[in-house]
Design a protein around this motif. Structure first.
Motif, mmCIF file in Angstrom:
data_model
loop_
_atom_site.group_PDB
_atom_site.id
_atom_site.type_symbol
_atom_site.label_atom_id
_atom_site.label_comp_id
_atom_site.label_asym_id
_atom_site.label_seq_id
_atom_site.Cartn_x
_atom_site.Cartn_y
_atom_site.Cartn_z
ATOM 1 N N GLY A 1 -21.477 15.632 -3.231
ATOM 2 C CA GLY A 1 -20.350 16.546 -3.148
ATOM 3 C C GLY A 1 -19.043 15.788 -3.026
ATOM 4 O O GLY A 1 -18.740 14.901 -3.820
ATOM 5 N N ARG A 2 -18.278 16.109 -2.005
ATOM 6 C CA ARG A 2 -16.982 15.467 -1.782
ATOM 7 C C ARG A 2 -17.081 14.235 -0.867
ATOM 8 O O ARG A 2 -16.061 13.640 -0.548
ATOM 9 C CB ARG A 2 -16.000 16.477 -1.159
ATOM 10 N N VAL A 3 -18.291 13.881 -0.473
ATOM 11 C CA VAL A 3 -18.495 12.753 0.428
ATOM 12 C C VAL A 3 -19.026 11.543 -0.347
ATOM 13 O O VAL A 3 -19.935 11.682 -1.168
ATOM 14 C CB VAL A 3 -19.492 13.124 1.543
ATOM 15 N N THR A 4 -18.457 10.397 -0.089
ATOM 16 C CA THR A 4 -18.989 9.165 -0.664
ATOM 17 C C THR A 4 -19.019 8.085 0.408
ATOM 18 O O THR A 4 -18.441 8.250 1.486
ATOM 19 C CB THR A 4 -18.153 8.702 -1.876
ATOM 20 N N LEU A 5 -19.718 6.999 0.111
ATOM 21 C CA LEU A 5 -19.909 5.924 1.080
ATOM 22 C C LEU A 5 -19.336 4.625 0.547
ATOM 23 O O LEU A 5 -19.338 4.376 -0.660
ATOM 24 C CB LEU A 5 -21.398 5.747 1.396
ATOM 25 N N LEU A 6 -18.887 3.793 1.483
ATOM 26 C CA LEU A 6 -18.202 2.555 1.131
ATOM 27 C C LEU A 6 -18.680 1.439 2.066
ATOM 28 O O LEU A 6 -18.895 1.658 3.263
ATOM 29 C CB LEU A 6 -16.689 2.754 1.284
ATOM 30 N N GLY A 7 -18.837 0.241 1.533
ATOM 31 C CA GLY A 7 -19.190 -0.911 2.349
ATOM 32 C C GLY A 7 -20.577 -0.772 2.961
ATOM 33 O O GLY A 7 -21.508 -0.243 2.343
ATOM 34 N N ASP B 152 -17.112 23.030 1.431
ATOM 35 C CA ASP B 152 -17.077 24.174 0.525
ATOM 36 C C ASP B 152 -16.338 23.764 -0.733
ATOM 37 O O ASP B 152 -16.084 22.578 -0.962
ATOM 38 C CB ASP B 152 -16.452 25.407 1.197
ATOM 39 N N GLU B 153 -15.979 24.739 -1.561
ATOM 40 C CA GLU B 153 -15.371 24.406 -2.852
ATOM 41 C C GLU B 153 -13.957 23.854 -2.727
ATOM 42 O O GLU B 153 -13.399 23.317 -3.698
ATOM 43 C CB GLU B 153 -15.359 25.630 -3.766
ATOM 44 N N THR B 154 -13.346 23.941 -1.558
ATOM 45 C CA THR B 154 -11.959 23.495 -1.405
ATOM 46 C C THR B 154 -11.802 22.203 -0.618
ATOM 47 O O THR B 154 -10.760 21.559 -0.674
ATOM 48 C CB THR B 154 -11.124 24.583 -0.706
ATOM 49 N N PHE C 119 -10.412 18.103 5.028
ATOM 50 C CA PHE C 119 -9.929 17.041 4.146
ATOM 51 C C PHE C 119 -10.437 17.287 2.729
ATOM 52 O O PHE C 119 -11.502 17.872 2.525
ATOM 53 C CB PHE C 119 -10.423 15.674 4.636
ATOM 54 N N ASP C 120 -9.667 16.808 1.750
ATOM 55 C CA ASP C 120 -10.094 16.917 0.352
ATOM 56 C C ASP C 120 -11.377 16.133 0.115
ATOM 57 O O ASP C 120 -12.308 16.607 -0.552
ATOM 58 C CB ASP C 120 -9.002 16.395 -0.590
ATOM 59 N N LEU C 121 -11.433 14.919 0.639
ATOM 60 C CA LEU C 121 -12.563 14.025 0.447
ATOM 61 C C LEU C 121 -12.875 13.315 1.756
ATOM 62 O O LEU C 121 -11.995 13.134 2.592
ATOM 63 C CB LEU C 121 -12.262 12.974 -0.627
ATOM 64 N N VAL C 122 -14.113 12.894 1.914
ATOM 65 C CA VAL C 122 -14.524 12.090 3.063
ATOM 66 C C VAL C 122 -15.198 10.823 2.537
ATOM 67 O O VAL C 122 -16.134 10.900 1.741
ATOM 68 C CB VAL C 122 -15.497 12.855 3.986
#
Length: 314
Positions: free
Chosen positions: A227-233, A78-80, A94-97
């Protein structure tokens, strides 16, 4: 990260390699380079995965919460923030994933959709496992290819152990074959059919406590964030072990992502966009190493270009 000195102490130290025919006869050798680490006079460090994992964990555990033996089952943003449901533990927000959970990323599947939308099979599988040094190799690698199979073997731990990397060409295998012991048995059977040391290699694969096998595949997707999710590796841009750059991409990506988040003052949208702009050209060059020369290593020029294609001070 302050780990260079420690990594230097546990680096592999090869003297060279032999290339064998299917009967184990040496048909070539080099004391200048090996297939696993490139030129032996390079400043690059080759470190065993388990050593690197141990060093990073020891270096970060005082300030990082680690949860072992659990997995994510759902993401609800959601927005938070993002509410994360776990298989065993309670849900948390969590703020970010950041999904850094590998080629078969659950975070990627939950946030972006099925793996088959992004995975590109490269025509082979790779198995890696440990064994006692029954070949008595002394800081020396051996490589063999016969038909659609082949392996590389290197001694580690002061020549007391072997790391065996066995590959075979294959179309994508059925999902039910990838689970349980079916894939291990497939590797055992293929090794047993090899003329040189097939019996001992097959037994090593059958009994190895650290047996691993998976498809050689790349993850190609655009974008890496939603959104607040990003991917790494590997979760966002797996280059496959054929590139030799998977760990490097993950570590560099983590540094760049952290830097972008720090500079963005809490604006994850700006941070994620900058992270992708900086990383994508670097990822593209490193992924190309796996496809430049099918069945063999990329050129030294391509490797040098790929590994130096990004400045951490940008």
């Amino acid at each position: 990260m302050g780990l260079l000195e420690q990594a230097s102490r546990v680096r592999t130290r090869m003297r060279g390699m032999s290339i064998l025919d299917p009967d184990g006869r040496e048909v070539g050798r080099s004391t200048e380079a090996t297939f696993s680490s490139g030129r032996l006079d390079s400043e690059d460090l080759e470190v065993l995965r388990e050593d690197l994992v141990r060093m990073v964990h020891e270096h970060t555990r005082a300030g990082v919460e680690y949860l072992f033996g659990d997995s994510i089952t759902a993401l609800d943003e959601d927005e938070t923030g993002v509410r994360v449901d776990f298989a065993h533990g309670p849900s948390r927000t969590f703020d970010l994933v950041v999904g850094a959970d590998g080629l078969h990323s659950t975070v990627r599947r939950l946030a972006f959709g099925p793996e088959e939308h992004f995975a590109h099979h490269l025509g082979s599988y790779l198995s890696v496992f440990s064994a006692d040094n029954f070949l008595a190799l002394d800081d020396w690698q051996v490589w063999l290819r016969g038909g659609d199979t082949g392996f590389g073997i290197m001694p580690v731990r002061d020549n007391t152990e072997l790391r065996i990397a066995f590959g075979f060409e294959s179309v994508p295998l059925a999902h039910d074959l990838r689970g349980g012991g079916a894939l291990r048995q497939l590797v055992v059977d293929k090794l047993a059919s090899m003329r040189w040391e097939g019996t001992r290699l097959a037994e090593a694969a059958r009994t190895a406590p650290d047996f691993y096998c998976d498809a050689m595949a790349q993850i190609r997707m655009d974008p890496w964030s939603r959104g607040r999710v990003t991917l790494l590796g590997d979760a966002g841009y797996c280059p496959s072990p054929l590139s030799g750059q998977g760990t490097s991409l993950a570590l560099v990506g983590a540094h760049v992502l952290a830097d972008c988040l720090a500079r963005a003052g809490g604006d994850h949208r700006t941070a994620y966009a900058r992270y992708e702009r900086r990383m994508r050209p670097f990822v593209t060059l490193n992924q190309a190493l796996a496809t430049e020369n099918p069945g063999g290593p990329a050129s030294e020029e391509s490797v040098a270009q790929a590994k130096n294609a990004l400045s951490l001070d940008d």
